[in-house]
Design a protein around this motif. Structure first.
Motif, PDB file in Angstrom:
ATOM      1  N   LEU A  86       0.730  -1.318  -0.022  1.00  0.00           N
ATOM      2  CA  LEU A  86       0.053  -0.047  -0.076  1.00  0.00           C
ATOM      3  C   LEU A  86       0.862   1.293   0.003  1.00  0.00           C
ATOM      4  N   SER A  87       1.878   1.349   0.572  1.00  0.00           N
ATOM      5  CA  SER A  87       2.901   2.570   0.908  1.00  0.00           C
ATOM      6  C   SER A  87       3.273   2.698  -0.581  1.00  0.00           C
ATOM      7  N   LEU A  88       3.704   1.927  -1.411  1.00  0.00           N
ATOM      8  CA  LEU A  88       4.138   2.115  -2.683  1.00  0.00           C
ATOM      9  C   LEU A  88       3.057   2.346  -3.676  1.00  0.00           C
ATOM     10  N   ALA A  89       1.954   1.612  -3.624  1.00  0.00           N
ATOM     11  CA  ALA A  89       0.804   1.619  -4.682  1.00  0.00           C
ATOM     12  C   ALA A  89       0.230   3.161  -4.378  1.00  0.00           C
ATOM     13  N   VAL A  90       0.200   3.786  -3.481  1.00  0.00           N
ATOM     14  CA  VAL A  90      -0.549   5.085  -3.285  1.00  0.00           C
ATOM     15  C   VAL A  90       0.600   6.082  -3.457  1.00  0.00           C
ATOM     16  N   SER A  91       1.732   5.781  -3.809  1.00  0.00           N
ATOM     17  CA  SER A  91       2.885   6.831  -4.072  1.00  0.00           C
ATOM     18  C   SER A  91       2.777   7.177  -5.677  1.00  0.00           C
ATOM     19  N   LEU A  92       2.039   7.699  -6.227  1.00  0.00           N
ATOM     20  CA  LEU A  92       1.800   7.536  -7.634  1.00  0.00           C
ATOM     21  C   LEU A  92       3.148   8.340  -8.466  1.00  0.00           C
ATOM     22  N   HIS A  93       3.393   7.455  -9.508  1.00  0.00           N
ATOM     23  CA  HIS A  93       4.552   8.086 -10.204  1.00  0.00           C
ATOM     24  C   HIS A  93       4.197   9.058 -11.549  1.00  0.00           C
ATOM     25  N   ILE A  94       4.632  10.220 -11.469  1.00  0.00           N
ATOM     26  CA  ILE A  94       4.137  11.189 -12.471  1.00  0.00           C
ATOM     27  C   ILE A  94       5.439  11.960 -13.146  1.00  0.00           C
ATOM     28  N   HIS A  95       6.717  10.888 -13.011  1.00  0.00           N
ATOM     29  CA  HIS A  95       7.839  11.510 -13.460  1.00  0.00           C
ATOM     30  C   HIS A  95       7.868  11.849 -14.681  1.00  0.00           C
ATOM     31  N   GLU A  96       7.171  11.072 -15.721  1.00  0.00           N
ATOM     32  CA  GLU A  96       7.081  11.333 -17.202  1.00  0.00           C
ATOM     33  C   GLU A  96       6.375  12.781 -17.342  1.00  0.00           C
ATOM     34  N   GLY A  97       5.460  13.066 -16.545  1.00  0.00           N
ATOM     35  CA  GLY A  97       4.726  14.245 -16.892  1.00  0.00           C
ATOM     36  C   GLY A  97       5.865  15.393 -16.332  1.00  0.00           C
ATOM     37  N   MET A  98       6.468  15.401 -15.610  1.00  0.00           N
ATOM     38  CA  MET A  98       7.591  16.391 -15.110  1.00  0.00           C
ATOM     39  C   MET A  98       8.686  16.386 -16.191  1.00  0.00           C
ATOM     40  N   PHE A  99       9.001  15.106 -16.636  1.00  0.00           N
ATOM     41  CA  PHE A  99       9.875  15.141 -17.665  1.00  0.00           C
ATOM     42  C   PHE A  99       9.661  15.844 -18.906  1.00  0.00           C
ATOM     43  N   TYR A 100       8.363  15.608 -19.463  1.00  0.00           N
ATOM     44  CA  TYR A 100       8.045  16.301 -20.737  1.00  0.00           C
ATOM     45  C   TYR A 100       7.880  17.943 -20.235  1.00  0.00           C
ATOM     46  N   TRP A 101       7.509  18.390 -18.900  1.00  0.00           N
ATOM     47  CA  TRP A 101       7.400  19.591 -18.695  1.00  0.00           C
ATOM     48  C   TRP A 101       8.766  20.295 -18.878  1.00  0.00           C
ATOM     49  N   TYR A 102       9.808  19.597 -18.271  1.00  0.00           N
ATOM     50  CA  TYR A 102      11.099  19.996 -18.205  1.00  0.00           C
ATOM     51  C   TYR A 102      11.785  20.355 -19.657  1.00  0.00           C
ATOM     52  N   THR A 103      11.286  19.345 -20.531  1.00  0.00           N
ATOM     53  CA  THR A 103      11.995  19.399 -22.110  1.00  0.00           C
ATOM     54  C   THR A 103      11.139  20.201 -23.017  1.00  0.00           C
ATOM     55  N   GLU A 104       9.600  20.103 -22.774  1.00  0.00           N
ATOM     56  CA  GLU A 104       8.907  20.319 -24.018  1.00  0.00           C
ATOM     57  C   GLU A 104       7.867  21.697 -23.691  1.00  0.00           C
ATOM     58  N   ALA A 105       7.657  21.885 -22.339  1.00  0.00           N
ATOM     59  CA  ALA A 105       6.739  23.252 -22.038  1.00  0.00           C
ATOM     60  C   ALA A 105       7.557  24.599 -22.723  1.00  0.00           C
ATOM     61  N   LYS A 106       6.346  25.365 -23.110  1.00  0.00           N
ATOM     62  CA  LYS A 106       7.171  26.615 -23.892  1.00  0.00           C
ATOM     63  C   LYS A 106       7.499  27.507 -22.882  1.00  0.00           C
ATOM     64  N   ASP A 107       6.882  27.434 -21.603  1.00  0.00           N
ATOM     65  CA  ASP A 107       7.392  28.411 -20.484  1.00  0.00           C
ATOM     66  C   ASP A 107       8.153  27.675 -19.417  1.00  0.00           C
ATOM     67  N   GLY A 108       8.524  26.364 -19.874  1.00  0.00           N
ATOM     68  CA  GLY A 108       9.367  25.526 -18.958  1.00  0.00           C
ATOM     69  C   GLY A 108      10.884  25.742 -18.812  1.00  0.00           C
ATOM     70  N   PRO A 109      11.713  24.931 -18.322  1.00  0.00           N
ATOM     71  CA  PRO A 109      12.990  25.471 -18.268  1.00  0.00           C
ATOM     72  C   PRO A 109      13.822  24.933 -19.574  1.00  0.00           C
ATOM     73  N   SER A 110      13.073  23.977 -20.320  1.00  0.00           N
ATOM     74  CA  SER A 110      13.653  23.543 -21.472  1.00  0.00           C
ATOM     75  C   SER A 110      15.028  23.024 -21.164  1.00  0.00           C
ATOM     76  N   PHE A 111      15.208  22.078 -20.186  1.00  0.00           N
ATOM     77  CA  PHE A 111      16.575  21.370 -19.859  1.00  0.00           C
ATOM     78  C   PHE A 111      17.208  20.756 -21.286  1.00  0.00           C
ATOM     79  N   SER A 112      18.283  20.626 -21.419  1.00  0.00           N
ATOM     80  CA  SER A 112      18.922  19.668 -22.345  1.00  0.00           C
ATOM     81  C   SER A 112      19.421  18.310 -21.912  1.00  0.00           C
ATOM     82  N   LYS A 113      19.648  17.477 -22.724  1.00  0.00           N
ATOM     83  CA  LYS A 113      19.826  16.222 -22.308  1.00  0.00           C
ATOM     84  C   LYS A 113      21.176  15.877 -21.200  1.00  0.00           C
ATOM     85  N   GLU A 114      22.052  16.919 -21.412  1.00  0.00           N
ATOM     86  CA  GLU A 114      23.074  16.880 -20.444  1.00  0.00           C
ATOM     87  C   GLU A 114      22.601  17.367 -19.023  1.00  0.00           C
TER      88      GLU A 114
END
Length: 483
Positions: free
Chosen positions: A253-281
């Protein structure tokens, strides 16, 4: 005086590793470093970053889709009890562990080379290759887990030290892997990185060659099905013990309720127009800082918290783990820019703190899991416990994907991502309500009854392996009757 103290501090880790090598044999320590440190820590960190870019740039997936598929790739870890059954009950050429290291390494080499060489793979084929790499790592993992659990039973005073060695190796490997991941993806592309990952898998084959293990007599393969049945019965009887099933429920239960949204944050880091636009490095360096935080978590546990009761330690780490998730809101709201704080500083601080707390929360659960394994099926049962954990992680990954989809977080739309982050952070704190399921006893004391911890060693264990399950089941039956 200060110089001598500093020298003593610097030499302390080497003395510690030397002590473990003397007590447990150098081949065991080497196997832990190669499997946990290189094949898991470094390799899985490299494959995570390369897979993220592969799914985003080559397969053109949405964040919610990438999140769901990241869970599918981990399915071989869910069936870890199968690998545990095999390594516990089906020796190959008289060896219980060594052949399975070789098998896991071979599968990993083939899967990574196939993914690297083939061009324009269909998504289904790419997922099968990634699952193959995951399967190779899972087989090696369950085999080294069985070795660690065996030694934890035979050397209970070193159980925490062995888990610290595993965690330390994994964290250092992650640090190295993440530090070079962004540069490698930039230089040779994600498919080139997949090709390089065949090297760590080949080192697992080397583990199968150097690992010290007593050679047993030829097994009667006609009795394998009976061994499987006996092992299954022993596992079921163990799970019916209150000291076992209660922690299992908490871990899931402690793992199941800790939802993973890291792909959403990753896309925001690299794709969002007003985001950080981080490079691969930069993405790779952020993850490497997170690995440093994970390493600090291991060191903190080993030097300050390994003797603390499980329940109290998990209470504070679970609360801090939930609070750490709220740091993403600072970045999404862009409040940091109003105070002149760069995005990169906020992200690396978040990564370091979150990973440190996450590792500090995970370490006592690993120690607890190693203490819940009955003798004779230690590899299988530890694999079952880890499988329960991976089902929880899979649930969290798919739940996170559904949450991203429900709030319409896509490659170009991130307006509701802050809501997803808030929900995720609140859910992380909920497991404190079920901490009563975790033992409050001394973490260095045995949790299972002594009847379940009797073990045989060396040739006798292998020679009489087909007779181990019946006494274990009988002792479990008697223990349940007594309770």
């Amino acid at each position: 005086m200060n110089t001598s103290k500093m020298g003593l501090i610097l030499r302390k880790p080497f003395y510690w590793v030397k002590k473990l090598s003397e007590e447990l044999h150098w081949s065991f320590v080497s196997a832990v470093v190669l499997v946990y440190g290189i094949n898991q820590g470094m390799s899985l960190s490299l494959i995570r970053i390369s897979t993220q870019y592969y799914m985003k740039d080559e397969q053109k997936l949405q964040p919610s889709e990438a999140q769901v598929y990241s869970g599918i790739i981990q399915l071989p870890w869910v069936v870890k009890p199968l690998w545990g059954f095999l390594t516990d009950t089906l020796p190959i050429f008289g060896y219980r562990r060594r052949p399975y290291f070789a098998l896991g390494g071979f599968i990993g080499v083939v899967a990574m080379l196939s993914l690297s060489i083939n061009q324009n793979l269909h998504l289904a084929s790419a997922l099968l290759c990634l699952m193959g790499g995951s399967a190779g790592a899972a087989i090696a993992d369950v085999t080294i887990d069985a070795c660690v659990t065996e030694n934890s039973i035979n050397h209970p005073s070193l159980a925490s030290d062995m888990q610290s060695l595993c965690g330390l190796s994994s964290s250092v490997g992650q640090l190295i892997g993440y530090a070079i991941s962004g540069f490698l993806v930039h230089l040779i592309g994600s498919k080139g990185v997949f090709g390089l990952l065949s090297i760590p898998a080949s080192l697992v084959i080397l583990v199968g060659m150097i690992k010290r293990e007593a050679h047993g007599h030829n097994v009667a393969y006609k009795r394998v099905s009976q061994k499987f049945m006996d092992a299954g019965k022993a596992m079921w009887m163990a799970l019916k013990c209150e000291n076992v099933w209660r922690p299992c429920i908490y871990m899931f239960l402690s793992l199941a309720v800790s939802l993973h949204i890291h792909e959403g944050m990753f896309y925001w880091y690299t794709e969002a127009k007003d985001g950080p636009s981080f490079s691969k490095e930069m993405v790779g360096s952020i993850s490497s800082v997170g690995a440093v935080g994970s390493l600090l978590g291991v060191l903190l546990y080993q030097n300050a918290f390994k003797n603390h009761p499980f329940r109290g330690l998990l209470f504070w780490t679970q609360l801090l783990y939930g609070a750490s998730g709220l740091l993403d809101l600072i970045l999404l709201s862009r409040v940091n820019l109003k105070f002149g704080i760069p995005d990169y500083v906020v992200v690396v601080g978040d990564a370091a703190f979150s990973q440190m707390i996450g590792r500090l929360k995970w370490m006592p659960l690993l120690v607890l899991s190693s203490k819940l394994c009955p003798s004779g099926i230690e590899g299988t049962f530890f694999a079952l416990l880890m499988s329960i954990d991976h089902i929880g992680i899979l649930t969290a990954s798919w739940g996170g994907g559904l949450l991203l989809h429900a709030f319409n977080v896509t490659r170009t739309q991130f307006d509701n991502l802050w809501i997803v982050v808030t929900i995720r952070s609140i859910l992380r704190m909920l497991p404190v309500c079920i901490l009563f399921l975790i033992p409050s006893s001394d973490p260095n004391a045995a949790i299972l009854p002594s009847e379940m911890l009797k073990s045989k060693k060396g040739d006798e264990m292998l020679e009489n392996q087909n007779m181990e399950m019946a006494p274990l089941v009988s002792s479990l039956d008697q223990q349940l009757v007594d309770t």
